[in-house]
Design a protein around this motif. Structure first.
Motif, short mmCIF file in Angstrom:
data_model
loop_
_atom_site.label_atom_id
_atom_site.label_comp_id
_atom_site.label_asym_id
_atom_site.label_seq_id
_atom_site.Cartn_x
_atom_site.Cartn_y
_atom_site.Cartn_z
N PRO A 205 -12.42 2.38 9.79
CA PRO A 205 -11.07 1.84 9.88
C PRO A 205 -10.04 2.90 9.49
O PRO A 205 -10.36 3.82 8.72
CB PRO A 205 -11.08 0.68 8.87
N PRO A 206 -8.81 2.82 10.02
CA PRO A 206 -7.82 3.87 9.79
C PRO A 206 -7.63 4.19 8.31
O PRO A 206 -7.47 5.37 7.95
CB PRO A 206 -6.54 3.26 10.37
N GLN B 122 -0.47 7.20 23.03
CA GLN B 122 0.22 8.42 22.63
C GLN B 122 0.30 8.53 21.10
O GLN B 122 0.71 7.61 20.42
CB GLN B 122 1.62 8.48 23.23
N ASN C 233 2.02 11.07 18.68
CA ASN C 233 3.00 12.14 18.79
C ASN C 233 2.91 12.74 20.19
O ASN C 233 3.05 12.02 21.18
CB ASN C 233 2.83 13.15 17.66
N SER D 217 2.43 12.67 12.62
CA SER D 217 2.68 11.52 11.74
C SER D 217 2.01 10.23 12.22
O SER D 217 1.87 9.29 11.45
CB SER D 217 4.18 11.29 11.61
N GLU D 218 1.61 10.17 13.50
CA GLU D 218 1.10 8.90 14.01
C GLU D 218 -0.41 8.87 14.13
O GLU D 218 -0.97 8.03 14.83
CB GLU D 218 1.73 8.61 15.39
N ALA D 219 -1.09 9.81 13.44
CA ALA D 219 -2.51 9.99 13.70
C ALA D 219 -3.38 8.91 13.06
O ALA D 219 -4.13 8.21 13.72
CB ALA D 219 -2.96 11.36 13.21
N ILE D 220 -3.30 8.77 11.75
CA ILE D 220 -4.32 8.03 11.03
C ILE D 220 -3.78 6.72 10.52
O ILE D 220 -4.32 5.66 10.75
CB ILE D 220 -4.89 8.90 9.89
N VAL E 53 0.32 5.06 9.70
CA VAL E 53 1.72 5.42 9.70
C VAL E 53 2.29 5.16 8.33
O VAL E 53 2.25 4.04 7.83
CB VAL E 53 2.47 4.61 10.77
N TRP E 54 2.77 6.23 7.72
CA TRP E 54 3.32 6.07 6.39
C TRP E 54 4.66 5.35 6.47
O TRP E 54 5.48 5.63 7.31
CB TRP E 54 3.51 7.41 5.71
N ALA E 55 4.87 4.40 5.60
CA ALA E 55 6.18 3.77 5.45
C ALA E 55 6.24 3.16 4.07
O ALA E 55 5.23 2.67 3.57
CB ALA E 55 6.39 2.70 6.51
N PRO E 56 7.39 3.19 3.43
CA PRO E 56 7.49 2.56 2.12
C PRO E 56 7.22 1.06 2.21
O PRO E 56 7.40 0.46 3.26
CB PRO E 56 8.94 2.82 1.69
N GLU F 299 9.46 -1.48 3.94
CA GLU F 299 9.60 -1.46 5.40
C GLU F 299 8.39 -2.04 6.09
O GLU F 299 8.33 -2.09 7.32
CB GLU F 299 9.83 -0.03 5.88
N ARG F 300 7.41 -2.48 5.31
CA ARG F 300 6.18 -2.97 5.93
C ARG F 300 6.33 -4.42 6.34
O ARG F 300 5.70 -5.31 5.83
CB ARG F 300 5.01 -2.80 4.96
N LYS F 301 7.19 -4.66 7.28
CA LYS F 301 7.39 -6.01 7.81
C LYS F 301 7.81 -5.92 9.26
O LYS F 301 8.13 -4.86 9.74
CB LYS F 301 8.39 -6.78 6.99
#
Lengths: 347, 295
Positions: free
Chosen positions: B220-221, B260, B262, B282-285, B287-290, B293-295
């Motif tokens: 899993p990612p 896709q 990046n 940034s979109e590989a594994i 996606v980082w977000a605080p 913002e996870r909504k």
């Protein structure tokens, strides 16, 4: 530039009439239920053709890749049967503006990238194309993108002049079409009027992106602009209108559709939008662009950075359709210039 | 040529999208959620896939989805896929019986670079259903054992009942020339093996020579960055760490845009990537977000 001739207004009317008698012709016409709304559609008569129009909501790529395209029919028996759907009728696409001609060529390149897709070039091979020049509105910004005066892929190209159209014959197929028409040799006065039309086109253009495509790609690559993407995304509804109206967007979905009898149906290839939340969703609920600003940024990066690096030009023609269609009034020129301004401010 | 002419149909233009038929020759339930299907092309040809490649599988009316090969290409008479019952298509596939047909097209993508891995120690790290694609590599190594150095497998499942390929796990465990470390996140009453996430035995029980080891990681990612940290800690370099990424490919040809990452297309440039290719993307594994913002 090829041979130049003149088609009078009356001559053009009879030329398009004969062309329509000869075979299917798609061109800009008013929607029957909505006078004044010009769209690309099949023409029944030359009187329907509107060669003087600002732009259409949906670009003419739909002539070659319809919003919903059947790939094959199936019977879901065991074993299933699968029958290819293959359109083979030749047609003519008329009234295509230079920016949209450029977009068609961009899609030629995108679909030809190895491994090459075959539906698009096969549809292109079925069609002859007649371009027409245009005057901009406040959303157009093609001048700085080199798509303002392009003739790519057109067999004939028409420029409005006082007595009709100056006709550039660009291919043998274009010359062949002119047997349906009475044309005259162009005079110096005709050529001067066409040049004046082209000057007016660039002089009336008010919008422009303030950096060359090469510089803009570098700017997007070098910096993050995280705050700016969040600002734009705070207004965006993720409706996907920008993608649906874009002449260079080529992403698609593939889905099956059952007939009501549930014994058979067809597999459909349909336009898709990277702005929709489920676009980058994978099994297990992981989504690689779940947050709206990530999708907004992706659209700019794909058009002005990734595809620019792959194909040597931005996948944007300056047609302004995305800005016209945006339900939140997000303007591609304003956002791009804001990015450029911030980058230069930092430097 | 007159515009109304029917053009001669000289090529089959929908060939990229049209599957060929494959017959289900065996079906085996691996866990509550997973079945293994053994398939054979109706034409009796082989697909000639590489370990880590994927195919597009479909049932007319239910749609099409990408799925990894879980069999080694060294076993050519048929190929196997592992299907989790998660959507309409996969649930319909769970109802298939031997003799039924599915549509397949492929193989697609760049799998594990076995030519570069030859002669090296192979460290496979599988999380959950990530064992399915890795099985194509593990059995490839098993069938050409002398061509590779050490073969180490670290496998973590959530629960004992979710462990896949129990027969294979036992066979690999019994081999003198395989080193296996199996764990589960949550034990049940019958479980006597390790408990804990996959990075624990990887950290505590696996010693490697980092210069001669290639790691192949599928899970899993969320697993990737923790595994990467452990491997770097052991002295490995990012070039020698291989990750197989999952995306919902619609075409498999770098056209539909869905995969896709990046500037890369996972279906063409991957799905197996060197970790070094993914660093800085940034979109590989995940996606980082605080959190807010996870909504």
């Amino acid at each position: 530039m090829g041979r130049e001739l003149v088609m009078t207004r009356e001559g053009a009317q009879s030329f398009f009439g004969r062309l329509i008698e000869e075979g299917p012709v798609m061109g800009p016409r008013e929607r029957i239920s909505q006078p004044g709304f010009v769209m690309f559609d099949w023409l029944d008569s030359a009187g329907q053709l509107r060669l003087k129009y600002t732009t259409t909501t949906i670009p003419p790529k739909k002539a070659f890749f319809p919003p919903r395209q059947p790939l094959f029919e199936f019977e879901s028996s065991q074993p299933p049967t699968i029958t290819a759907v293959q359109e083979a009728t030749a047609f003519t696409l008329v009234g295509v503006h230079p920016c949209d001609l450029a977009a068609l060529e961009m899609l030629d390149d995108a679909y030809a990238q190895e491994p090459a897709e075959a539906c698009w070039p096969a549809a292109r091979a079925r069609a002859r194309v007649i371009g027409v020049d245009c005057l901009p509105d406040e959303y157009c910004f093609c001048f700085g993108f080199g798509t303002c005066y392009g003739r790519e892929g057109a067999d004939l190209f028409l420029t409005p002049i006082g007595r009709g159209y100056l006709v550039e014959v660009l291919t043998e197929a274009g010359g062949g079409m002119l047997r349906l028409s009475d044309v005259e040799d162009a005079t110096d006065a005709d050529r001067e009027q066409a040049a004046a039309f082209r000057r007016a086109k660039s002089e009336r253009m008010t919008a422009s992106i303030d950096a060359s495509p090469a510089e803009f790609a570098d700017i997007l690559e070098e910096d993050d602009f995280g705050e700016l993407w969040r600002e734009v995304a705070s207004r965006c509804y993720s409706c996907g209108s920008c993608n649906t109206t874009c002449p260079t967007c080529f992403c698609f979905d593939i889905k099956d559709e059952f007939d009501l009898g549930l014994t058979g149906g067809r597999r459909i290839r349909s336009w898709d939008s990277c702005q929709l939340q489920e676009f980058a969703l994978v099994a297990g609920g992981h989504n690689f662009r779940r947050i709206r600003w990530q999708r907004v940024r992706h659209r700019w990066h794909r058009k002005f950075l990734y595809l620019y690096r792959d194909f040597g030009r931005p996948y944007c023609t300056g047609c302004g359709r995305c800005s016209r269609a945006c339900t939140a009034d997000i303007n591609i020129v304003d956002v791009s210039n804001e990015i450029i301004g911030r980058a230069r401010g930092r430097a | 040529m007159r515009a109304a002419d029917e053009l001669p149909v000289t090529e089959d233009i929908t060939r990229f999208y049209r599957p060929e038929l494959a017959r289900v020759i065996a079906k085996q339930r691996l866990s509550e959620m997973m079945v293994l299907l053994r398939l054979q092309l109706n034409s009796a040809e082989t697909l000639d896939h590489g370990p880590g490649q994927f195919l597009q599988i479909s049932l007319p009316g239910y749609g099409e989805a990408p799925i990894s090969f879980c069999s080694s290409p060294t076993r050519t008479e048929s190929f196997e896929i592992c299907v989790a019952a998660v959507g309409n298509l996969s649930q319909a596939m769970h109802h298939l019986r031997p003799g039924d047909f599915v549509g397949v097209r492929g193989p697609y993508g760049h799998g594990f670079p076995v030519n570069d891995m030859r002669g090296r120690d192979i460290l496979c790290i599988a999380g959950g259903i990530g064992l399915a694609p890795l099985r194509s590599l593990i059995n490839y190594v098993a069938d050409r054992r002398s061509e590779f150095g050490r073969m180490i497998l670290v496998y973590g499942a959530r629960k004992p009942g979710e462990r896949l390929f129990k027969d294979d796990l036992a066979v690999w465990d019994a081999r003198d020339d395989f080193e296996t470390r199996y764990t589960v996140d949550e034990a049940d009453a019958d479980w006597t093996g390790r408990t804990g996430v996959v990075t624990i035995p990887l950290r505590d029980e696996v010693e490697i020579d980092p210069g001669r080891t290639t790691a192949a990681v599928v899970g899993p990612p969320v697993m990737y960055r923790f595994v990467a940290a452990e491997l770097l800690e052991k002295g490995m370099v990012a070039e020698d760490i291989l990750f197989s990424l999952e995306r919902r490919f619609k075409c498999g040809m770098g056209k539909c845009g869905h995969c896709q990452l990046n500037d890369l297309y996972v279906c063409q440039d991957g799905p197996v990537f060197r970790y070094s290719q993914l660093l800085g993307r940034s979109e590989a594994i995940e996606v980082w977000a605080p959190e807010d913002e996870r909504k």
